[in-house]
Design a protein around this motif. Structure first.
Motif, PDB file in Angstrom:
ATOM      1  N   TYR A 267      -5.716   2.676  -8.411  1.00 36.61           N
ATOM      2  CA  TYR A 267      -5.945   1.828  -9.578  1.00 36.61           C
ATOM      3  C   TYR A 267      -4.696   1.841 -10.443  1.00 36.61           C
ATOM      4  O   TYR A 267      -4.069   2.884 -10.642  1.00 36.61           O
ATOM      5  CB  TYR A 267      -7.162   2.301 -10.376  1.00 36.61           C
ATOM      6  N   VAL A 268      -4.339   0.667 -10.935  1.00 32.11           N
ATOM      7  CA  VAL A 268      -3.110   0.487 -11.706  1.00 32.11           C
ATOM      8  C   VAL A 268      -3.471   0.135 -13.144  1.00 32.11           C
ATOM      9  O   VAL A 268      -4.188  -0.839 -13.390  1.00 32.11           O
ATOM     10  CB  VAL A 268      -2.238  -0.639 -11.095  1.00 32.11           C
ATOM     11  N   GLU A 269      -2.974   0.930 -14.079  1.00 34.38           N
ATOM     12  CA  GLU A 269      -3.086   0.590 -15.494  1.00 34.38           C
ATOM     13  C   GLU A 269      -2.004  -0.459 -15.753  1.00 34.38           C
ATOM     14  O   GLU A 269      -0.836  -0.130 -15.957  1.00 34.38           O
ATOM     15  CB  GLU A 269      -2.883   1.828 -16.354  1.00 34.38           C
ATOM     16  N   THR A 270      -2.382  -1.708 -15.700  1.00 33.70           N
ATOM     17  CA  THR A 270      -1.397  -2.785 -15.595  1.00 33.70           C
ATOM     18  C   THR A 270      -0.430  -2.848 -16.779  1.00 33.70           C
ATOM     19  O   THR A 270       0.757  -3.111 -16.592  1.00 33.70           O
ATOM     20  CB  THR A 270      -2.097  -4.135 -15.419  1.00 33.70           C
TER      21      THR A 270
ATOM     22  N   TRP B  52       0.839  -1.204   0.000  1.00 27.34           N
ATOM     23  CA  TRP B  52       0.000   0.000   0.000  1.00 27.34           C
ATOM     24  C   TRP B  52       0.874   1.254   0.000  1.00 27.34           C
ATOM     25  O   TRP B  52       0.644   2.201  -0.751  1.00 27.34           O
ATOM     26  CB  TRP B  52      -0.902  -0.046   1.220  1.00 27.34           C
ATOM     27  N   ARG B  53       1.914   1.255   0.829  1.00 26.82           N
ATOM     28  CA  ARG B  53       2.796   2.414   0.905  1.00 26.82           C
ATOM     29  C   ARG B  53       3.687   2.536  -0.329  1.00 26.82           C
ATOM     30  O   ARG B  53       3.953   3.643  -0.818  1.00 26.82           O
ATOM     31  CB  ARG B  53       3.628   2.346   2.184  1.00 26.82           C
ATOM     32  N   ARG B  54       4.140   1.420  -0.866  1.00 27.13           N
ATOM     33  CA  ARG B  54       5.030   1.463  -2.025  1.00 27.13           C
ATOM     34  C   ARG B  54       4.296   1.992  -3.268  1.00 27.13           C
ATOM     35  O   ARG B  54       4.849   2.804  -4.022  1.00 27.13           O
ATOM     36  CB  ARG B  54       5.597   0.069  -2.295  1.00 27.13           C
ATOM     37  N   PHE B  55       3.081   1.541  -3.493  1.00 28.36           N
ATOM     38  CA  PHE B  55       2.327   2.037  -4.639  1.00 28.36           C
ATOM     39  C   PHE B  55       2.066   3.540  -4.530  1.00 28.36           C
ATOM     40  O   PHE B  55       2.032   4.252  -5.545  1.00 28.36           O
ATOM     41  CB  PHE B  55       1.006   1.287  -4.789  1.00 28.36           C
ATOM     42  N   GLN B  56       1.889   4.042  -3.309  1.00 29.85           N
ATOM     43  CA  GLN B  56       1.598   5.465  -3.148  1.00 29.85           C
ATOM     44  C   GLN B  56       2.741   6.351  -3.645  1.00 29.85           C
ATOM     45  O   GLN B  56       2.502   7.440  -4.171  1.00 29.85           O
ATOM     46  CB  GLN B  56       1.304   5.780  -1.680  1.00 29.85           C
ATOM     47  N   ILE B  57       3.983   5.920  -3.494  1.00 29.65           N
ATOM     48  CA  ILE B  57       5.097   6.761  -3.929  1.00 29.65           C
ATOM     49  C   ILE B  57       5.340   6.634  -5.432  1.00 29.65           C
ATOM     50  O   ILE B  57       6.237   7.280  -5.974  1.00 29.65           O
ATOM     51  CB  ILE B  57       6.399   6.435  -3.156  1.00 29.65           C
ATOM     52  N   MET B  58       4.540   5.828  -6.120  1.00 29.32           N
ATOM     53  CA  MET B  58       4.653   5.653  -7.562  1.00 29.32           C
ATOM     54  C   MET B  58       3.475   6.257  -8.317  1.00 29.32           C
ATOM     55  O   MET B  58       3.340   6.086  -9.527  1.00 29.32           O
ATOM     56  CB  MET B  58       4.772   4.164  -7.906  1.00 29.32           C
ATOM     57  N   VAL B  59       2.595   6.975  -7.613  1.00 23.61           N
ATOM     58  CA  VAL B  59       1.406   7.535  -8.243  1.00 23.61           C
ATOM     59  C   VAL B  59       1.795   8.502  -9.360  1.00 23.61           C
ATOM     60  O   VAL B  59       2.711   9.311  -9.216  1.00 23.61           O
ATOM     61  CB  VAL B  59       0.527   8.246  -7.197  1.00 23.61           C
TER      62      VAL B  59
ATOM     63  N   TYR C 242       3.844   5.405 -14.218  1.00 22.38           N
ATOM     64  CA  TYR C 242       3.533   4.010 -13.911  1.00 22.38           C
ATOM     65  C   TYR C 242       2.048   3.693 -14.068  1.00 22.38           C
ATOM     66  O   TYR C 242       1.630   2.559 -13.842  1.00 22.38           O
ATOM     67  CB  TYR C 242       3.992   3.671 -12.489  1.00 22.38           C
ATOM     68  N   GLY C 243       1.254   4.680 -14.435  1.00 21.61           N
ATOM     69  CA  GLY C 243      -0.173   4.429 -14.628  1.00 21.61           C
ATOM     70  C   GLY C 243      -0.904   4.113 -13.347  1.00 21.61           C
ATOM     71  O   GLY C 243      -1.764   3.222 -13.326  1.00 21.61           O
ATOM     72  N   ILE C 244      -0.601   4.839 -12.266  1.00 19.80           N
ATOM     73  CA  ILE C 244      -1.220   4.598 -10.961  1.00 19.80           C
ATOM     74  C   ILE C 244      -1.941   5.870 -10.527  1.00 19.80           C
ATOM     75  O   ILE C 244      -1.337   6.952 -10.496  1.00 19.80           O
ATOM     76  CB  ILE C 244      -0.172   4.201  -9.905  1.00 19.80           C
ATOM     77  N   HIS C 245      -3.242   5.750 -10.201  1.00 23.23           N
ATOM     78  CA  HIS C 245      -4.026   6.923  -9.853  1.00 23.23           C
ATOM     79  C   HIS C 245      -5.031   6.603  -8.743  1.00 23.23           C
ATOM     80  O   HIS C 245      -5.464   5.460  -8.589  1.00 23.23           O
ATOM     81  CB  HIS C 245      -4.776   7.449 -11.089  1.00 23.23           C
ATOM     82  N   TRP C 246      -5.372   7.649  -7.989  1.00 24.33           N
ATOM     83  CA  TRP C 246      -6.408   7.546  -6.965  1.00 24.33           C
ATOM     84  C   TRP C 246      -7.783   7.717  -7.607  1.00 24.33           C
ATOM     85  O   TRP C 246      -7.957   8.548  -8.480  1.00 24.33           O
ATOM     86  CB  TRP C 246      -6.233   8.640  -5.912  1.00 24.33           C
ATOM     87  N   LEU C 247      -8.755   6.948  -7.132  1.00 22.98           N
ATOM     88  CA  LEU C 247     -10.122   7.098  -7.619  1.00 22.98           C
ATOM     89  C   LEU C 247     -11.118   6.842  -6.485  1.00 22.98           C
ATOM     90  O   LEU C 247     -10.934   5.915  -5.689  1.00 22.98           O
ATOM     91  CB  LEU C 247     -10.428   6.087  -8.724  1.00 22.98           C
ATOM     92  N   PRO C 248     -12.189   7.648  -6.422  1.00 23.38           N
ATOM     93  CA  PRO C 248     -13.281   7.284  -5.517  1.00 23.38           C
ATOM     94  C   PRO C 248     -13.942   6.006  -6.012  1.00 23.38           C
ATOM     95  O   PRO C 248     -14.120   5.806  -7.219  1.00 23.38           O
ATOM     96  CB  PRO C 248     -14.235   8.482  -5.619  1.00 23.38           C
ATOM     97  N   THR C 249     -14.265   5.151  -5.076  1.00 21.22           N
ATOM     98  CA  THR C 249     -14.820   3.840  -5.403  1.00 21.22           C
ATOM     99  C   THR C 249     -16.127   3.644  -4.656  1.00 21.22           C
ATOM    100  O   THR C 249     -16.174   3.784  -3.435  1.00 21.22           O
ATOM    101  CB  THR C 249     -13.807   2.740  -5.028  1.00 21.22           C
ATOM    102  N   TYR C 250     -17.178   3.342  -5.381  1.00 21.22           N
ATOM    103  CA  TYR C 250     -18.498   3.129  -4.805  1.00 21.22           C
ATOM    104  C   TYR C 250     -18.800   1.630  -4.784  1.00 21.22           C
ATOM    105  O   TYR C 250     -18.457   0.904  -5.722  1.00 21.22           O
ATOM    106  CB  TYR C 250     -19.560   3.856  -5.627  1.00 21.22           C
ATOM    107  N   THR C 251     -19.433   1.197  -3.723  1.00 25.94           N
ATOM    108  CA  THR C 251     -19.765  -0.218  -3.585  1.00 25.94           C
ATOM    109  C   THR C 251     -21.216  -0.374  -3.141  1.00 25.94           C
ATOM    110  O   THR C 251     -21.767   0.492  -2.446  1.00 25.94           O
ATOM    111  CB  THR C 251     -18.857  -0.911  -2.548  1.00 25.94           C
ATOM    112  N   GLU C 252     -21.815  -1.461  -3.551  1.00 32.42           N
ATOM    113  CA  GLU C 252     -23.177  -1.784  -3.126  1.00 32.42           C
ATOM    114  C   GLU C 252     -23.088  -2.534  -1.807  1.00 32.42           C
ATOM    115  O   GLU C 252     -22.748  -3.710  -1.766  1.00 32.42           O
ATOM    116  CB  GLU C 252     -23.864  -2.640  -4.192  1.00 32.42           C
ATOM    117  N   ARG C 253     -23.382  -1.832  -0.714  1.00 32.60           N
ATOM    118  CA  ARG C 253     -23.262  -2.452   0.602  1.00 32.60           C
ATOM    119  C   ARG C 253     -23.992  -1.615   1.635  1.00 32.60           C
ATOM    120  O   ARG C 253     -24.293  -0.442   1.398  1.00 32.60           O
ATOM    121  CB  ARG C 253     -21.792  -2.635   0.987  1.00 32.60           C
TER     122      ARG C 253
END
Length: 366
Positions: free
Chosen positions: A240-243, A181-188, A192-203
């Motif tokens: 989210y990672v653009e793989t 979690w911490r490693r991906f944050q420093i690559m945003v 590297y195709g890594i971005h923050w996104l709001p995520t909605y869930t049915e719950r």
């Protein structure tokens, strides 16, 4: 046996949580009436003529969780790092950190990594950062790896059976998740195709926190705070990672740092013959044949990919399936079929995925 559940209910039961693929085809639930007009979000255009490709991948699922352990094979130390189910992207950096911390202390000289998916590339990069020369041996390179087909959400999914794991394994899992979690944050960023996104869930309840900082902004929404045709929705933020982009850049990083790549399929008997005395096994489902791990099972996932819609700045997961927007296309999931080895997209499954998402977005309340 894994029941057919939504991504989020599955996270809370057998998986505690890349990025997996859902069983699609359910009709969205009726929404409770709202006293005010709901906040609107742009709809995804789920038209058949917007489909640009169908994808199938086989996740390496183990009921007892992923493997990070070492063994001696003659004069070679073999460190295993495989079996991450639908959480390969999510746990990649952290699981690979566990593996190199297990293998590198006391080792001098070059190391070998078998496999060029997400686990192989992150393991190789960490070994390079520790000062070791690295050779990757793989029979497939990006974009021809299972990792390239992952949806790319940072959220563990389809990873283990809660009744089959030990407390020691759970501690290992949380340590891997925290580092990753911490490693991906420093690559945003776009590199590297890594971005923050709001995520909605049915719950009806907020996401169960994995640890103190995940997931951020985690809450249940009022009916007037979302347009979704569901009884109750939650919201949190994740990465989210653009793989495709991520794996290409990682491969470049490894090569720029002097890493060698040898396209070669290895058998069990070949490991001891490698010139490197420390070898990391990052072969995913291939470990079933390479080292005889028969607990590994394929968890087949199918995706329909739509043309990108730059205005879609949110993700959603629920009974209709999941929708992850990326610059290279909108990912619609999908399935989680254990013991299905087929890599051929199934037309009926593709139609169910499109139909459930089309019904969902057409029913927006604004």
């Amino acid at each position: 046996m894994i029941p057919s559940l939504t991504r989020r209910s599955f996270l809370g039961s057998s998986a505690l949580g890349g990025a997996g693929l859902l069983t699609a085809g359910c009709t969205p639930a009726r929404v409770a009436s709202a006293s005010t007009k709901p906040v609107c979000l742009p709809r995804v255009n789920v038209a058949p003529e917007r489909v640009i490709r169908h994808l199938v991948g086989l996740r390496p699922y183990r009921a007892s969780g992923f493997v990070v352990r070492a063994e001696q094979m003659g004069g070679t130390k073999l460190v295993h790092n495989y079996g991450h189910g639908g959480a390969g992207i999510t746990l990649s950096w952290g699981s690979s950190k566990l593996a190199v911390d297990l293998g590198l202390p006391g080792h001098k000289g070059p190391v070998a990594v078998i496999g060029a998916g997400i686990m192989g590339l992150t393991t190789a990069r960490l070994a390079q950062e520790a000062g070791h020369a690295v050779t990757i041996y793989a029979d497939a390179l990006p974009p021809d790896t299972t990792s390239n087909i992952a949806g790319g959400q940072w959220h563990p999914f389809g990873l283990f059976d809660k009744d089959a794991v030990t407390p020691e394994w759970r501690r290992q899992y949380l340590a891997a998740a925290d580092y990753s979690w911490r490693r991906f944050q420093i690559m945003v960023g776009d590199d590297y195709g890594i971005h923050w996104l709001p995520t909605y869930t049915e719950r009806t309840q907020p996401e169960t926190p994995l640890f103190d900082t995940f997931p951020p902004e985690n809450r249940i929404l009022r009916a007037d705070e979302h347009p979704f045709p569901v009884e109750s929705a939650g919201r949190y933020i994740t990465l989210y990672v653009e793989t495709g982009r991520f794996l290409r850049q990682m491969l470049r990083d490894i090569q720029i740092a002097g890493g060698r790549i040898e396209v070669r399929k290895l058998g069990t008997g070949d490991i001891g013959g490698l010139p490197e005395r420390l070898v990391f096994n990052c072969t995913g489902l291939g470990a079933r044949d390479l080292v005889g791990d028969q607990e590994l099972r394929p968890a087949r996932g199918q995706l329909a990919v739509l043309l990108p819609q730059p205005e879609i700045g949110y993700a959603f997961a629920g009974r209709a399936g999941y929708m992850f927007p990326r610059p290279d296309g909108i990912m619609l999931g999908g399935t989680f079929e254990l013991d299905n080895w087929s890599l051929t997209p199934d037309p009926a499954t593709a139609e169910r995925i499109l139909k459930s998402h089309r019904q969902f977005f057409d029913a927006f309340r604004c």
